[in-house]
Design an enzyme around this catalytic site. Structure first.
Site, PDB file in Angstrom:
ATOM      1  N   CYS A 222       0.783  -1.156  -0.051  1.00  0.00           N
ATOM      2  CA  CYS A 222       0.144   0.000   0.090  1.00  0.00           C
ATOM      3  C   CYS A 222       0.806   1.291  -0.047  1.00  0.00           C
ATOM      4  O   CYS A 222       1.891   1.449   0.698  1.00  0.00           O
ATOM      5  CB  CYS A 222      -0.958  -0.024   1.097  1.00  0.00           C
ATOM      6  SG  CYS A 222      -2.127   1.533   1.223  1.00  0.00           S
ATOM      7  N   ASP A 261      -5.763  -4.614  10.235  1.00  0.00           N
ATOM      8  CA  ASP A 261      -5.239  -4.735   8.802  1.00  0.00           C
ATOM      9  C   ASP A 261      -4.205  -3.991   8.303  1.00  0.00           C
ATOM     10  O   ASP A 261      -4.405  -2.845   8.231  1.00  0.00           O
ATOM     11  CB  ASP A 261      -6.738  -4.458   8.252  1.00  0.00           C
ATOM     12  CG  ASP A 261      -6.665  -4.462   6.833  1.00  0.00           C
ATOM     13  OD1 ASP A 261      -5.718  -5.374   6.221  1.00  0.00           O
ATOM     14  OD2 ASP A 261      -7.368  -4.083   5.931  1.00  0.00           O
ATOM     15  N   ARG A 325       2.198 -24.831   6.008  1.00  0.00           N
ATOM     16  CA  ARG A 325       3.419 -24.517   6.794  1.00  0.00           C
ATOM     17  C   ARG A 325       3.457 -22.945   7.166  1.00  0.00           C
ATOM     18  O   ARG A 325       3.826 -22.907   8.278  1.00  0.00           O
ATOM     19  CB  ARG A 325       4.552 -24.781   5.689  1.00  0.00           C
ATOM     20  CG  ARG A 325       5.769 -24.715   6.378  1.00  0.00           C
ATOM     21  CD  ARG A 325       7.019 -24.943   5.544  1.00  0.00           C
ATOM     22  NE  ARG A 325       7.083 -26.184   4.932  1.00  0.00           N
ATOM     23  CZ  ARG A 325       7.349 -27.201   5.323  1.00  0.00           C
ATOM     24  NH1 ARG A 325       7.786 -27.131   6.801  1.00  0.00           N
ATOM     25  NH2 ARG A 325       7.224 -28.524   4.892  1.00  0.00           N
TER      26      ARG A 325
END
Length: 387
Positions: A222, A261, A325
């Site tokens: 971003c 977030d 994993r």
């Protein structure tokens, strides 16, 4: 404490994830008995991790696999999955293009219209694979496709934009999304974001949000903070919005999860976000590194294709192992990007937190040298925390 920036402005200090550390208390807990379960919109999950609604992170297969592993993946309903019947050639082109041609290519590819039938189809495909159909759209998409999303059987709907609030001033004559009406009438739990302040988080909860996403600009791909100059460092943003959650729960009796977030890469980052008050985290780049991720080793932001003001870039994250994993281990890397659940449970045990609610109460200190103190050899040799 307020700080005088100048005669015209008084400011307060805000902190990022890398500037804080968690303090062990007077007890420890065996990691095997820690409980990491949480719920969102009535859906319970063991792993408090949501994969971001980005085209390089989640497709139908990844959404179903994340559900199977105990996490959650959100499909972007305005990305290549709903613009193209077969998105694979498009994803190949995005992975192959050079840096200078990337943004123009993205603007070209994302100019194709979103197809309502593909929205319905992708939701059905996730459900047919046994997955939780969590999907995401902008406020504009919510107005255009809300009925189709609900009719197709979506389990969760995320309304996402750089900033979302209940008080939007738009051009005269242009309709704006009524968030309260959407939450009340859609028939699907609605998660809303993004915000970074106490006041807006409280507004969104009062509007009926099933969850609130917190974070503006810290994500790996971003560039909103650089383009717009907007944002609050994530540790402070999460703590402020968690305070809104606490006050709203006292006011209404309803617990609305806070999801941190952006800017979260390692297991340690996840632990610190929960200690700041988050119920869960949304991550992009760590999931984009999975062998199964649709991005072919690349990751890019949701606002990258904007035709007028792109706010995102494409980063090469590589592929480091299976999604199992990355989430559950066993880890092959020593940098905190594998076995994220194991890292959380071990940290909870070390801190004496048996549940996520306990984890939200641990002591946090400001520690700007946490990631550099004593790490001179790792940094010089590009190992471990020095990579």
């Amino acid at each position: 404490m307020d700080i005088q920036l100048g005669r015209f402005k008084t400011v307060r200090r805000a902190y990022g994830i890398d500037e804080i550390a968690l303090v062990p208390g007077g007890r420890t807990v065996d990691p095997d008995v820690t409980d990491t379960h949480w719920s969102l919109g009535g859906i319970e999950r063991e792993i408090p991790i949501i994969a971001s609604a980005m085209d390089g992170v989640v497709d139908v297969a990844m959404a179903a696999r994340l559900s199977e592993l105990g996490a959650l993946g959100v499909l972007n309903l305005e990305g290549v999955q709903t613009r193209y019947e077969d998105p694979n050639p498009i994803l190949d082109r995005i992975a192959a293009v050079g840096k200078d041609a990337f943004v123009p290519l993205m603007q070209e590819l994302y100019s194709a219209p979103v197809q309502e039938e593909l929205i319905r189809q992708r939701i059905r495909e996730i459900k047919e694979r046994g997955g939780i159909a969590a999907v995401s759209g902008t406020p504009v998409a919510a107005m255009r496709f809300g009925s189709a999303i609900a009719e197709a059987g979506a389990d969760l709907f995320f309304v996402q934009a750089t900033v979302v609030s209940t008080e939007h001033i738009g051009p005269e004559g242009r309709a704006s999304l009524d968030l309260e009406a959407l939450c009340r009438d859609m028939g699907v739990p609605v998660v809303i974001g993004n915000c970074v302040t106490y006041e807006v988080a409280l507004q969104l909860m009062r509007a009926g949000a099933a969850g609130v996403l917190v974070g503006i600009g810290p994500g790996a791909a971003c560039t909103s903070r650089g383009v717009l100059g907007v944002g609050i460092p994530q540790a402070t943003a999460v703590a402020d919005c968690a305070a809104a959650r606490r006050d709203y729960e006292q006011e209404s009796g309803r617990h609305v999860p806070i999801v941190a977030d952006g800017g979260i890469v390692t297991g340690g980052d996840i632990c610190k976000c929960i200690a700041c008050g988050a119920d869960a985290v949304m991550i992009g780049s760590p999931i984009a590194r999975a062998d199964e991720a649709p991005g072919r080793g690349f990751h890019w932001g949701m606002a990258t294709p904007s035709p007028v003001l792109p706010r995102g870039t494409r980063i090469n994250v590589g592929s480091t192992g299976s999604i199992e994993r990355i989430l559950r281990g066993p880890a092959l890397l020593d940098d905190g990007t594998h076995n994220l659940l194991g890292a959380l449970k071990t940290s909870m045990g070390t801190l004496g937190a048996k549940t996520l609610r306990d984890m939200q109460e641990v002591e946090v200190v400001v520690a700007p040298s946490l990631l550099t103190e004593g790490k001179v050899y790792q940094k010089a040799q590009h190992l471990g925390m020095g990579k």
